[in-house]
Design an enzyme around this catalytic site. Structure first.
Site, PDB file in Angstrom:
ATOM      1  N   CYS A 216      78.260  43.354  65.993  1.00 37.31           N
ATOM      2  CA  CYS A 216      77.788  43.997  64.750  1.00 37.31           C
ATOM      3  C   CYS A 216      76.772  45.095  65.015  1.00 37.31           C
ATOM      4  O   CYS A 216      76.504  45.911  64.131  1.00 37.31           O
ATOM      5  CB  CYS A 216      77.215  42.944  63.812  1.00 37.31           C
ATOM      6  SG  CYS A 216      78.473  41.748  63.352  1.00 37.31           S
TER       7      CYS A 216
ATOM      8  N   HIS B 236      73.406  46.371  58.346  1.00 33.06           N
ATOM      9  CA  HIS B 236      74.661  45.698  58.664  1.00 33.06           C
ATOM     10  C   HIS B 236      74.942  44.699  57.538  1.00 33.06           C
ATOM     11  O   HIS B 236      74.034  44.021  57.057  1.00 33.06           O
ATOM     12  CB  HIS B 236      74.539  44.980  60.002  1.00 33.06           C
ATOM     13  CG  HIS B 236      75.703  44.093  60.276  1.00 33.06           C
ATOM     14  ND1 HIS B 236      76.994  44.555  60.256  1.00 33.06           N
ATOM     15  CD2 HIS B 236      75.771  42.760  60.543  1.00 33.06           C
ATOM     16  CE1 HIS B 236      77.811  43.550  60.508  1.00 33.06           C
ATOM     17  NE2 HIS B 236      77.102  42.457  60.681  1.00 33.06           N
TER      18      HIS B 236
ATOM     19  N   ASN C 282      82.109  41.393  55.923  1.00 37.85           N
ATOM     20  CA  ASN C 282      81.531  41.821  57.193  1.00 37.85           C
ATOM     21  C   ASN C 282      82.621  42.479  58.044  1.00 37.85           C
ATOM     22  O   ASN C 282      83.526  41.801  58.518  1.00 37.85           O
ATOM     23  CB  ASN C 282      80.940  40.591  57.904  1.00 37.85           C
ATOM     24  CG  ASN C 282      80.239  40.938  59.197  1.00 37.85           C
ATOM     25  OD1 ASN C 282      80.340  42.060  59.701  1.00 37.85           O
ATOM     26  ND2 ASN C 282      79.521  39.980  59.745  1.00 37.85           N
TER      27      ASN C 282
HETATM   28  O1  UT7 Z   1      77.449  39.565  61.532  1.00 37.65           O
HETATM   29  C1  UT7 Z   1      77.078  38.856  62.652  1.00 37.65           C
HETATM   30  C2  UT7 Z   1      75.910  37.984  62.421  1.00 37.65           C
HETATM   31  N1  UT7 Z   1      76.270  36.919  61.524  1.00 37.65           N
HETATM   32  C3  UT7 Z   1      75.460  36.608  60.544  1.00 37.65           C
HETATM   33  O2  UT7 Z   1      74.446  37.230  60.349  1.00 37.65           O
HETATM   34  C4  UT7 Z   1      75.843  35.405  59.708  1.00 37.65           C
HETATM   35  C5  UT7 Z   1      74.658  34.507  59.532  1.00 37.65           C
HETATM   36  N2  UT7 Z   1      74.962  33.267  58.788  1.00 37.65           N
HETATM   37  C6  UT7 Z   1      75.270  33.285  57.471  1.00 37.65           C
HETATM   38  O3  UT7 Z   1      75.400  34.318  56.858  1.00 37.65           O
HETATM   39  C7  UT7 Z   1      75.369  31.940  56.772  1.00 37.65           C
HETATM   40  O4  UT7 Z   1      74.906  30.932  57.624  1.00 37.65           O
HETATM   41  C8  UT7 Z   1      76.812  31.585  56.289  1.00 37.65           C
HETATM   42  C9  UT7 Z   1      77.198  32.464  55.117  1.00 37.65           C
HETATM   43  C10 UT7 Z   1      77.800  31.740  57.417  1.00 37.65           C
HETATM   44  C11 UT7 Z   1      76.825  30.133  55.790  1.00 37.65           C
HETATM   45  O5  UT7 Z   1      75.851  29.945  54.765  1.00 37.65           O
HETATM   46  P1  UT7 Z   1      74.798  28.752  54.836  1.00 37.65           P
HETATM   47  O6  UT7 Z   1      73.980  28.835  53.608  1.00 37.65           O
HETATM   48  O7  UT7 Z   1      74.094  28.827  56.153  1.00 37.65           O
HETATM   49  O8  UT7 Z   1      75.736  27.513  54.737  1.00 37.65           O
HETATM   50  P2  UT7 Z   1      75.898  26.294  55.775  1.00 37.65           P
HETATM   51  O9  UT7 Z   1      76.712  26.714  56.949  1.00 37.65           O
HETATM   52  O10 UT7 Z   1      74.560  25.683  56.006  1.00 37.65           O
HETATM   53  O11 UT7 Z   1      76.726  25.308  54.894  1.00 37.65           O
HETATM   54  C12 UT7 Z   1      76.174  24.703  53.696  1.00 37.65           C
HETATM   55  C13 UT7 Z   1      77.222  23.798  53.091  1.00 37.65           C
HETATM   56  C14 UT7 Z   1      77.816  22.817  54.104  1.00 37.65           C
HETATM   57  O12 UT7 Z   1      78.083  21.632  53.436  1.00 37.65           O
HETATM   58  P3  UT7 Z   1      77.096  20.371  53.573  1.00 37.65           P
HETATM   59  O13 UT7 Z   1      77.062  20.068  55.039  1.00 37.65           O
HETATM   60  O14 UT7 Z   1      75.774  20.831  53.056  1.00 37.65           O
HETATM   61  O15 UT7 Z   1      77.759  19.325  52.743  1.00 37.65           O
HETATM   62  C15 UT7 Z   1      79.126  23.478  54.501  1.00 37.65           C
HETATM   63  O16 UT7 Z   1      80.081  22.558  54.931  1.00 37.65           O
HETATM   64  O17 UT7 Z   1      78.324  24.576  52.608  1.00 37.65           O
HETATM   65  C16 UT7 Z   1      79.546  24.139  53.205  1.00 37.65           C
HETATM   66  N3  UT7 Z   1      80.418  25.281  53.415  1.00 37.65           N
HETATM   67  C17 UT7 Z   1      81.235  25.783  52.466  1.00 37.65           C
HETATM   68  N4  UT7 Z   1      81.458  25.402  51.206  1.00 37.65           N
HETATM   69  C18 UT7 Z   1      82.339  26.126  50.487  1.00 37.65           C
HETATM   70  C19 UT7 Z   1      80.539  26.060  54.529  1.00 37.65           C
HETATM   71  N5  UT7 Z   1      81.439  27.027  54.319  1.00 37.65           N
HETATM   72  C20 UT7 Z   1      81.873  26.883  53.055  1.00 37.65           C
HETATM   73  C21 UT7 Z   1      82.796  27.592  52.250  1.00 37.65           C
HETATM   74  N6  UT7 Z   1      82.990  27.174  50.980  1.00 37.65           N
HETATM   75  N7  UT7 Z   1      83.449  28.678  52.717  1.00 37.65           N
END
Ligand code: UT7
Length: 338
Positions: free
Chosen positions: A116, A257, A287
């Site tokens: 990125c 980004h 992204n």
């Molecule tokens: O571009 C390169 C660099 N990358 C980044 O900068 C990305 C950085 N990370 C992020 O943007 C975020 O971490 C994500 C958008 C990828 C994820 O968001 P989050 O708020 O960190 O969610 P999480 O991974 O902590 O997941 C929270 C909950 C989980 O459920 P439990 O364990 O709390 O029951 C996941 O299983 O949301 C669940 N979950 C989803 N639910 C619905 C994860 N993906 C999804 C989904 N739809 N697509």
């Protein structure tokens, strides 16, 4: 008499996004997710998918748009740099494929792998060629066909990424007060454990096993990356401002980004910037890795919102980890037909 510094500036910009749209509603039918979760956690509503063709086609689309909107020629480009993590092939470099397709017969070129941050790394590299006096026309492209490495059964990643390309032309600035004024770039290899594609390289050459184990797809520990990205992008943006004695009111645009709306908001807050000064198109494209920053620049310039003389801060964070920020005094006048 002291010689004035030769400075690189952006003299043309273009972008390309494929027509096919993949909406959050479409993804609801493919994996266990929902529109509300995607919008509130990421800011994404839809993304574009390139159905036929490769990353070089995204590059060509962006360069054609650059030529059409600027009237510049690219056949006389001297260097072609392509930032991408989804090259057409391991080799030859996508830059060579692009160089041939655009008819830049005298150019040499290479690909940059910095995920990125690839576009910012490439922009800074391209500027060095101009500042050294070695070359005067450098094409810098950021493009990724992320759909080619996304597992559309993995809800953690498939909602995030899309396909697009963006391109800028770098030439010497007529006025050294304009152009790329400063930059800070960083990397930290400890990030390799949290965002990667393990299969296909020399460590895990392609085999039935690597395919069965889904090693040719992106893996991301989103939470781990988020924690570092939110600090990294904010701090490096503030660092570039502080090094140049700029306050929030001196900066016209943050060009971040586009990985997550919440990371972008934290960066704007750390810079003391009003949210109205932040370029956001993550809602439309998701992204697009190396393409996000030139895609923003091109869209904002083409609709007349990016004006000559404005201070803008480009900022990124991505796999590696890689991150950085570039300060630009925008020199390109408004397009005659926005
Ligand atoms: O571009 C390169 C660099 N990358 C980044 O900068 C990305 C950085 N990370 C992020 O943007 C975020 O971490 C994500 C958008 C990828 C994820 O968001 P989050 O708020 O960190 O969610 P999480 O991974 O902590 O997941 C929270 C909950 C989980 O459920 P439990 O364990 O709390 O029951 C996941 O299983 O949301 C669940 N979950 C989803 N639910 C619905 C994860 N993906 C999804 C989904 N739809 N697509």
């Amino acid at each position: 008499m002291k010689m004035k510094k030769r400075r690189a500036t952006i003299t043309a910009v273009g972008h390309f996004a494929p027509e096919k749209i993949l909406t959050n509603a479409d993804l609801e039918k493919m994996v266990d997710t929902n529109d509300e979760w995607i919008r509130t956690r990421t800011g994404i509503r839809e993304r574009r998918i390139l159905e036929h063709g490769a990353t070089s086609d995204l590059c060509i689309g962006a360069v054609e748009n650059l030529v059409a909107t600027s009237g510049k020629t690219v056949e006389d480009a001297e260097v072609v740099i392509v930032a991408t993590v989804t090259p057409d092939m391991f080799f030859p470099a996508t830059a060579c494929i692009v160089q041939e397709k655009i008819g830049a017969k005298k150019a040499w070129g290479f690909d940059v792998s910095a995920a990125c941050s690839g576009f910012l790394y490439s922009l800074v590299l391209g500027a060095q060629f101009i500042e050294s006096g070695s070359y005067s026309k450098v094409l810098v492209i950021g493009a990724d066909k992320m759909s080619s490495i996304v597992d559309y059964t993995d809800r953690n990643t498939c909602i995030l990424f899309g396909d697009a390309g963006g391109a800028v032309l770098l030439e010497p600035s007529e006025d050294p007060g304009y152009g790329l004024l400063d930059h800070r770039l960083y990397s930290d290899g400890t990030g390799g454990d949290y965002l990667y594609m393990k299969g296909g390289g020399s460590l895990n050459p392609a085999s039935h096993q690597t395919v069965d184990n889904k090693m040719h797809y992106i893996f991301q520990d989103g939470k781990a990356v988020f924690k570092v990205a939110v600090i990294g992008m904010a701090e490096v943006s503030a660092e570039v401002m502080e090094r140049n004695g700029l306050k929030g009111e001196d900066v016209a645009w943050l060009v971040p980004h586009q990985a997550n709306q919440r990371i972008i908001d934290a960066t704007a807050d750390r810079m003391g910037l009003d949210r109205a000064k932040v370029m956001i198109n993550i809602d439309k494209y998701g992204n697009t890795t190396a393409a996000t920053i030139p895609l923003c620049l091109s869209e904002w310039w083409q609709c007349g919102k990016l004006k000559r003389g404005q201070n803008i801060v480009l900022s990124s964070f991505g796999a590696g980890y890689t991150w950085g920020a570039v300060l630009v005094k925008w020199s390109l006048a408004n397009p005659s037909k926005p």
